[in-house]
Scaffold this motif. Sequence first.
Motif, PDB file in Angstrom:
ATOM      1  N   PRO A 452      -0.821  -3.903  -7.371  1.00 47.50           N
ATOM      2  CA  PRO A 452      -1.106  -3.858  -5.932  1.00 47.50           C
ATOM      3  C   PRO A 452      -1.856  -2.587  -5.530  1.00 47.50           C
ATOM      4  CG  PRO A 452       1.149  -3.183  -6.347  1.00 47.50           C
ATOM      5  CD  PRO A 452       0.568  -3.556  -7.685  1.00 47.50           C
ATOM      6  N   PHE A 453      -2.247  -2.516  -4.260  1.00 50.93           N
ATOM      7  CA  PHE A 453      -2.871  -1.318  -3.678  1.00 50.93           C
ATOM      8  C   PHE A 453      -1.855  -0.666  -2.749  1.00 50.93           C
ATOM      9  CE2 PHE A 453      -6.389  -4.061  -4.783  1.00 50.93           C
ATOM     10  CZ  PHE A 453      -7.288  -3.178  -5.368  1.00 50.93           C
ATOM     11  N   VAL A 454      -1.528   0.582  -3.025  1.00 51.49           N
ATOM     12  CA  VAL A 454      -0.500   1.279  -2.248  1.00 51.49           C
ATOM     13  C   VAL A 454      -1.036   2.656  -1.862  1.00 51.49           C
ATOM     14  CG1 VAL A 454       1.868   2.173  -2.283  1.00 51.49           C
ATOM     15  CG2 VAL A 454       1.314   0.109  -3.599  1.00 51.49           C
ATOM     16  N   GLY A 455      -1.125   2.926  -0.551  1.00 53.88           N
ATOM     17  CA  GLY A 455      -1.539   4.272  -0.145  1.00 53.88           C
ATOM     18  C   GLY A 455      -2.526   4.263   1.002  1.00 53.88           C
ATOM     19  N   PRO A 456      -3.180   5.413   1.239  1.00 58.23           N
ATOM     20  CA  PRO A 456      -4.126   5.524   2.346  1.00 58.23           C
ATOM     21  C   PRO A 456      -5.335   4.621   2.123  1.00 58.23           C
ATOM     22  CG  PRO A 456      -3.689   7.682   1.334  1.00 58.23           C
ATOM     23  CD  PRO A 456      -3.055   6.659   0.461  1.00 58.23           C
ATOM     24  N   VAL A 457      -5.880   4.090   3.232  1.00 55.51           N
ATOM     25  CA  VAL A 457      -7.118   3.316   3.138  1.00 55.51           C
ATOM     26  C   VAL A 457      -8.270   4.317   3.194  1.00 55.51           C
ATOM     27  CG1 VAL A 457      -8.557   1.548   4.227  1.00 55.51           C
ATOM     28  CG2 VAL A 457      -6.053   1.353   4.309  1.00 55.51           C
ATOM     29  N   GLU A 458      -9.097   4.282   2.189  1.00 56.97           N
ATOM     30  CA  GLU A 458     -10.166   5.274   2.078  1.00 56.97           C
ATOM     31  C   GLU A 458     -11.064   5.272   3.319  1.00 56.97           C
ATOM     32  OE1 GLU A 458     -12.690   4.601  -1.256  1.00 56.97           O
ATOM     33  OE2 GLU A 458     -13.791   6.466  -0.920  1.00 56.97           O
ATOM     34  N   GLY A 459     -11.297   6.445   3.879  1.00 54.19           N
ATOM     35  CA  GLY A 459     -12.227   6.584   5.001  1.00 54.19           C
ATOM     36  C   GLY A 459     -11.618   6.260   6.356  1.00 54.19           C
ATOM     37  N   GLU A 505       0.698   5.440 -11.469  1.00 54.35           N
ATOM     38  CA  GLU A 505      -0.497   5.911 -10.736  1.00 54.35           C
ATOM     39  C   GLU A 505      -1.463   4.775 -10.429  1.00 54.35           C
ATOM     40  OE1 GLU A 505      -1.172  10.386 -12.487  1.00 54.35           O
ATOM     41  OE2 GLU A 505      -1.548   8.646 -13.762  1.00 54.35           O
ATOM     42  N   HIS A 506      -1.485   3.755 -11.292  1.00 58.44           N
ATOM     43  CA  HIS A 506      -2.486   2.703 -11.067  1.00 58.44           C
ATOM     44  C   HIS A 506      -2.134   1.801  -9.888  1.00 58.44           C
ATOM     45  CE1 HIS A 506       0.303   0.870 -14.047  1.00 58.44           C
ATOM     46  NE2 HIS A 506       0.057  -0.247 -13.408  1.00 58.44           N
ATOM     47  N   TYR A 507      -0.974   1.995  -9.243  1.00 58.43           N
ATOM     48  CA  TYR A 507      -0.670   1.281  -8.000  1.00 58.43           C
ATOM     49  C   TYR A 507      -1.362   1.950  -6.802  1.00 58.43           C
ATOM     50  CZ  TYR A 507       3.102  -1.849  -9.658  1.00 58.43           C
ATOM     51  OH  TYR A 507       3.828  -2.838 -10.270  1.00 58.43           O
ATOM     52  N   LEU A 508      -1.784   3.183  -6.963  1.00 62.25           N
ATOM     53  CA  LEU A 508      -2.281   3.949  -5.809  1.00 62.25           C
ATOM     54  C   LEU A 508      -3.711   3.565  -5.449  1.00 62.25           C
ATOM     55  CD1 LEU A 508      -0.753   7.401  -6.806  1.00 62.25           C
ATOM     56  CD2 LEU A 508       0.054   5.819  -5.030  1.00 62.25           C
ATOM     57  N   THR A 509      -3.993   3.610  -4.134  1.00 70.11           N
ATOM     58  CA  THR A 509      -5.329   3.198  -3.677  1.00 70.11           C
ATOM     59  C   THR A 509      -6.425   4.103  -4.224  1.00 70.11           C
ATOM     60  OG1 THR A 509      -4.774   4.385  -1.649  1.00 70.11           O
ATOM     61  CG2 THR A 509      -4.753   1.988  -1.527  1.00 70.11           C
ATOM     62  N   ASN A 510      -6.068   5.353  -4.555  1.00 69.71           N
ATOM     63  CA  ASN A 510      -7.129   6.242  -5.051  1.00 69.71           C
ATOM     64  C   ASN A 510      -7.307   6.172  -6.570  1.00 69.71           C
ATOM     65  OD1 ASN A 510      -4.936   7.606  -5.960  1.00 69.71           O
ATOM     66  ND2 ASN A 510      -5.190   9.419  -4.658  1.00 69.71           N
ATOM     67  N   TRP A 511      -6.576   5.268  -7.234  1.00 67.48           N
ATOM     68  CA  TRP A 511      -6.780   5.036  -8.673  1.00 67.48           C
ATOM     69  C   TRP A 511      -8.131   4.355  -8.851  1.00 67.48           C
ATOM     70  CZ3 TRP A 511      -4.545   6.160 -13.297  1.00 67.48           C
ATOM     71  CH2 TRP A 511      -4.868   5.363 -14.406  1.00 67.48           C
TER      72      TRP A 511
END
Length: 513
Positions: A452-459, A505-511
Amino acid sequence: MPRRRFLVAYTLALASTGIVKGQGLDQQTPFPLSDQSHDRPSWSTLPISNPTKSFWIDTPGSNPLAREHHGIFERSTGPLCFGDEIDVCVIGSGITGISAVYHLQRFFGAQGDGQDERKVVVLEAREFCSGATGRNGGHLTRNPFNGYATRERLYGQENARKSYLLEDYVSSSITDLIYSHGWSDTVDLVNGGHITVFLDEEEERHALVDHQDAKEGGLKLKDVRFLDKQMMQNAYGINHSGVFFPSYNLWPLKFVSNLYNLSASANPRVKVKLHTLTPVTAISSSHSSSSAPSNQDTRWIVSTPRGNLSCKTVLHATNAYSSFLLPQFSNRIIPTRGQMFVVRAKASLERLKRHSWDANQGYEYWFARPEGKDKHGKEYQPPLVLLGGGRDTAGPGLDQYTMDDSVLNERVSKTLKEFLPNLYAGTGLFEEGRDAEMEWTGIMGYTHKGAPFVGPVEGLDGQYIAAGFTGHGMPRTYAAAEAVSGMIVANLMGTEWKAPEWLPEHYLTNWRH
Ligand SMILES: Cc1cc2nc3c(=O)[nH]c(=O)nc-3n(C[C@H](O)[C@H](O)[C@H](O)COP(=O)(O)OP(=O)(O)OC[C@H]3O[C@@H](n4cnc5c(N)ncnc54)[C@H](O)[C@@H]3O)c2cc1C
């Protein structure tokens, strides 16, 4: 078991172009659309307004938070009002959104930040928990080792190990919550274990290799037991080998409802409101330009047909639907329709067993409901079995790129109808040709590699996401929600977020996805 497969390889499935256009709420009402609407693909809609009926949601009395005015904090009609200082607007009331509410109130409470009050609002397009969580298979099955070698190759040994640790953590956290609050009966928790059936030797060989690699990688697998054909035949009447491991099944909507009620009343300093039937149609910056807010005082304006809310933080817990408000996710989270089939067995639960099951590389999954819960009259009836899957026979496109859960796929229905009588042939446990008592669809959010994608949305400063849980969300969403809630609270309080030890770490949006 002969089976016509169209496109089994997932990469091929993603490349397919079969698009079914959904009839989204957005096509019925002229709500303002997001600034970035020009980027949105035609298949990306709001959740549609007339989904198929699911056993979990549509069994009378099972969804008290659905849409009615309930308690003092929930509303599904009238203008929105909660002042102009909302700390966190959570979009989506599935297990991710509601787990986030649970963790947010915990973290706000723990931080004791001196602020009088924190406000959290949940906005849900349809009835409460009517997305994938209210329409799924009910398995809380942590993956013990499947796919280990691939994960180690893609993400490194430490991240691979953490991806299994996370599922352990979720499984024990959810069951601890259920036991400690005395919810076991309400949510029909069954600690029955799970058996994966290998339909051919290749599946078994892959599993043995994964199991060995996972052991060498340091995973603890003492509860995993491989079962040969003879054992499976004797115990279950199934003419295939398999593997057993610990697992649970439950009524997901009832767990999420209990979790919401607990979260809304747990911390008097954190005010929680739920608005159902309130789709978010657009999000824009309170700055005159559409650029992201640049400091703590700036708000995101969250638009709904019932009015706008001004939010310091927005959490997208919209899973398959994420690309509607965040078109930049349209090639990263692919809506994928799954189907469920409920059939009455011919034998007692004692013969059927309380395990949950999967076969055909996870394409089919099922378990028998507790006995006595579903009988309508006084006469005894054998248990209902909830069977999901059949997507590999869905036809070109594999039911991807659609957000339409108002229809069934007839090919999938046929596959599911034949599946159990074929697998249990000669046992008398299932009647050939028996029709479904209920059948429904739901939309999953698939990602290219399953993470999944977990974390801040870029931008977009102050916007966060936890989404893309594929067909395996129950043992992962709670932890993803915990991680993202921790980030949000740290950001609002100006403290540093520390990643939990189980978060890969690969769950994070910045991965680098
Ligand atoms: C048929 C099927 C069977 C499955 N079986 C299993 C299983 O047995 N075990 C397992 O682990 N996983 C299973 N899954 C996957 C699992 O259900 C999901 O991964 C999980 O429920 C995702 O939870 P979520 O809260 O992220 O998403 P959802 O439950 O889909 O919640 C997202 C919510 O956001 C709302 N929403 C979306 N857009 C907006 C908007 N713009 N405004 C307001 N609200 C919005 C939606 O209405 C929805 O309620 C299955 C899924 C399906 C469809």
